[in-house]
Scaffold this active site. Structure first.
Site, PDB file in Angstrom:
ATOM      1  N   THR A   1       0.825  -1.207   0.000  1.00 39.21           N
ATOM      2  CA  THR A   1       0.000   0.000   0.000  1.00 39.21           C
ATOM      3  C   THR A   1       0.862   1.261   0.000  1.00 39.21           C
ATOM      4  OG1 THR A   1      -1.414   1.297   1.489  1.00 39.21           O
ATOM      5  CG2 THR A   1      -0.133  -0.404   2.518  1.00 39.21           C
ATOM      6  N   ASP A   2       0.297   2.353  -0.502  1.00 40.38           N
ATOM      7  CA  ASP A   2       1.020   3.632  -0.464  1.00 40.38           C
ATOM      8  C   ASP A   2       1.186   4.146   0.967  1.00 40.38           C
ATOM      9  OD1 ASP A   2      -1.633   4.357   0.001  1.00 40.38           O
ATOM     10  OD2 ASP A   2      -1.683   5.977  -1.472  1.00 40.38           O
TER      11      ASP A   2
HETATM   12  P1  NAD Z   1      -9.817  -7.057   2.983  1.00 42.31           P
HETATM   13  O1  NAD Z   1      -9.715  -6.758   4.439  1.00 42.31           O
HETATM   14  O2  NAD Z   1     -11.107  -6.793   2.267  1.00 42.31           O
HETATM   15  O3  NAD Z   1      -9.453  -8.592   2.727  1.00 42.31           O
HETATM   16  C1  NAD Z   1      -8.420  -9.248   3.393  1.00 42.31           C
HETATM   17  C2  NAD Z   1      -8.650 -10.755   3.234  1.00 42.31           C
HETATM   18  O4  NAD Z   1      -7.560 -11.432   3.891  1.00 42.31           O
HETATM   19  C3  NAD Z   1      -9.939 -11.249   3.892  1.00 42.31           C
HETATM   20  O5  NAD Z   1     -10.634 -12.096   3.001  1.00 42.31           O
HETATM   21  C4  NAD Z   1      -9.451 -12.023   5.102  1.00 42.31           C
HETATM   22  O6  NAD Z   1     -10.313 -13.111   5.473  1.00 42.31           O
HETATM   23  C5  NAD Z   1      -8.098 -12.515   4.635  1.00 42.31           C
HETATM   24  N1  NAD Z   1      -7.165 -12.820   5.736  1.00 42.31           N
HETATM   25  C6  NAD Z   1      -6.914 -12.043   6.845  1.00 42.31           C
HETATM   26  N2  NAD Z   1      -6.019 -12.668   7.638  1.00 42.31           N
HETATM   27  C7  NAD Z   1      -5.666 -13.826   7.012  1.00 42.31           C
HETATM   28  C8  NAD Z   1      -4.755 -14.862   7.309  1.00 42.31           C
HETATM   29  N3  NAD Z   1      -4.018 -14.853   8.445  1.00 42.31           N
HETATM   30  N4  NAD Z   1      -4.636 -15.898   6.450  1.00 42.31           N
HETATM   31  C9  NAD Z   1      -5.381 -15.927   5.308  1.00 42.31           C
HETATM   32  N5  NAD Z   1      -6.261 -14.980   4.972  1.00 42.31           N
HETATM   33  C10 NAD Z   1      -6.401 -13.927   5.806  1.00 42.31           C
HETATM   34  O7  NAD Z   1      -8.618  -6.261   2.319  1.00 42.31           O
HETATM   35  P2  NAD Z   1      -8.507  -5.606   0.874  1.00 42.31           P
HETATM   36  O8  NAD Z   1      -9.007  -4.209   0.937  1.00 42.31           O
HETATM   37  O9  NAD Z   1      -9.059  -6.551  -0.133  1.00 42.31           O
HETATM   38  O10 NAD Z   1      -6.917  -5.526   0.722  1.00 42.31           O
HETATM   39  C11 NAD Z   1      -6.183  -6.623   0.189  1.00 42.31           C
HETATM   40  C12 NAD Z   1      -4.707  -6.297   0.213  1.00 42.31           C
HETATM   41  O11 NAD Z   1      -4.468  -5.101  -0.523  1.00 42.31           O
HETATM   42  C13 NAD Z   1      -4.160  -6.035   1.617  1.00 42.31           C
HETATM   43  O12 NAD Z   1      -2.890  -6.635   1.705  1.00 42.31           O
HETATM   44  C14 NAD Z   1      -4.062  -4.520   1.710  1.00 42.31           C
HETATM   45  O13 NAD Z   1      -3.010  -4.131   2.580  1.00 42.31           O
HETATM   46  C15 NAD Z   1      -3.757  -4.162   0.268  1.00 42.31           C
HETATM   47  N6  NAD Z   1      -4.212  -2.824  -0.156  1.00 42.31           N
HETATM   48  C16 NAD Z   1      -5.514  -2.436   0.046  1.00 42.31           C
HETATM   49  C17 NAD Z   1      -5.939  -1.175  -0.395  1.00 42.31           C
HETATM   50  C18 NAD Z   1      -7.365  -0.722  -0.206  1.00 42.31           C
HETATM   51  O14 NAD Z   1      -7.676   0.437  -0.506  1.00 42.31           O
HETATM   52  N7  NAD Z   1      -8.284  -1.572   0.226  1.00 42.31           N
HETATM   53  C19 NAD Z   1      -5.030  -0.320  -1.037  1.00 42.31           C
HETATM   54  C20 NAD Z   1      -3.700  -0.756  -1.242  1.00 42.31           C
HETATM   55  C21 NAD Z   1      -3.318  -2.015  -0.793  1.00 42.31           C
END
Ligand code: NAD
Ligand code: TYD
Length: 348
Positions: free
Chosen positions: A137-138
């Protein structure tokens, strides 16, 4: 090709799996712990036998070994994470476990299965075509002043337990490339929006509260700036890095849409024909980063990726999606979510 997607039942992971299944004939194995944020309803339309779901933890090394053994994994794309800043302020420890230890466990197992001579610590040769892609992430860069943008070479200055855990994971991934020669990429994307986003995050929270004529809690003065990107543009960028990314490189991903939070809230109110009287300014988030903005010139010029969505088009589609998917919303707004919401917003 066999791709292990972790965290594929969450917001971005589920969008990514559907994107990849529709575009390629790859096999996708989705490993997800199904925490509060994981939702199998996000994936229920998938009909192909090229998709397998496994419930489990990225920290569980023996399960990961079984998966690598059974499916002969070529690519790992690590989305699995605790992802919400506010929750990380309330309860940081699970962020360190999943986001740091989980990432390192995945790297360790991938290294063992992909290295040509697994027992030779000096061996830097890997099976052809393998790659570990860390979805970061940023927020790892910290906050910007009124000018400038994040570039990949900036020092990491994370301010929340969430962003600190993601920054730590980035450094561990980098170390596996430097020390063991592992083929890795790290992507750092800005704030995503789009279908299937859990309603603890700004845009779906405001849409859903607006639909229910509930208060719209805006932190501080609402003038914080985020740089928004539609989730399908994030998916196409990851796909591009997977195919064209140079091993060891980091790529920023962003859609050039800097907007103040308060203006997003007003846009949603207008689109839903509600009143700005719903806005409630509440106590600011501790350590709240004022501004994020991505310089995406490395991925656009070196890999040829471009975002397709304008913010206006993406928001129109997203608001429509939430209006047409009230069953999905009602399924999510369960007991746990209600407890979280009441705790989070009762004293602010
Ligand atoms: P989210 O919270 O919607 O989904 C996370 C998923 O990970 C969930 O399905 C959860 O059940 C699973 N999870 C959590 N702990 C776990 C574990 N120990 N083992 C296996 N699965 C596990 O998150 P998101 O918004 O879809 O983000 C996904 C990725 O993208 C993350 O790594 C986040 O840091 C990154 N990211 C998100 C954004 C954003 O705006 N949402 C922006 C940049 C980067
Ligand atoms: P969020 O969606 O939690 O993403 P992040 O913290 O990872 O950027 O929040 C986006 C912005 O919206 C952030 O500046 C905090 C703000 N915000 C509010 O003002 N009110 C809210 O209820 C929420 C959830 C967020």
């Amino acid at each position: 090709m066999n791709i292990l997607v972790t965290g594929g039942a969450g917001f971005i992971g589920s969008n990514f799996i559907k994107y990849m299944l529709s575009k390629y004939d790859y096999n996708i194995i989705n490993l997800d712990l199904l925490t509060y944020a994981g939702n199998l309803n996000n994936l229920k339309d998938i009909k192909t036998d090229r998709y397998t779901f496994i419930k489990g933890d990225i920290c569980d090394r023996s399960l990961l070994e079984k998966i690598f053994n059974s499916f002969d994994i070529d690519i790992v794309i690590n989305f699995a994470a605790e992802s919400h800043v506010d929750r990380s302020i309330e309860e940081p420890s699970v962020f360190l476990t999943t986001n740091i230890i989980g990432t390192q466990t995945l790297l360790e197992v991938a290294k063992k299965y992909w290295k040509i001579s697994p027992n030779d610590k000096y061996c830097r040769e890997y099976k052809p075509g393998v790659k570990f892609l860390q979805v970061s992430t940023d927020e790892v860069y910290g906050e910007l002043g009124q000018t400038g943008k994040f570039v990949e070479t900036m020092p990491l200055m994370p301010n929340s337990p969430y962003s600190a855990s993601k920054a730590s994971a980035d450094l561990i991934v980098r170390s596996y490339h430097e020390t063991y020669g592992m083929p890795v990429n790290i992507t750092r994307c800005s704030n995503n929006y789009g279908p299937f986003q859990f309603p603890e995050k700004l845009i779906p929270l405001m849409i859903i509260n607006c639909l229910k004529d509930k208060d719209l809690p805006v932190y501080g003065d609402g003038m914080q700036i985020r740089d928004w990107i539609h989730v399908s543009d994030h998916c196409s960028a990851i796909d591009t890095v997977l195919r064209k990314g140079i091993n060891g490189e980091i790529y920023n991903i962003g859609g050039n849409n800097e907007i103040e939070n308060i203006n997003i809230v007003k846009l949603i109110i207008k689109a839903l024909g509600k009143s700005e009287n719903l806005i409630r300014f509440v106590k600011d988030r501790p350590g709240h980063d004022r501004r994020y903005a991505i310089d995406n010139s490395k991925i656009t010029t070196q890999l040829g990726w471009v975002p397709k969505y304008t913010f206006e088009q993406g928001m129109n589609e997203t608001i429509k999606w939430y209006l047409n998917n009230t069953d999905w919303i009602e399924n999510i707004i369960s007991g746990d979510y209600i407890n979280y919401y009441e705790n989070m917003y009762s004293n602010v």
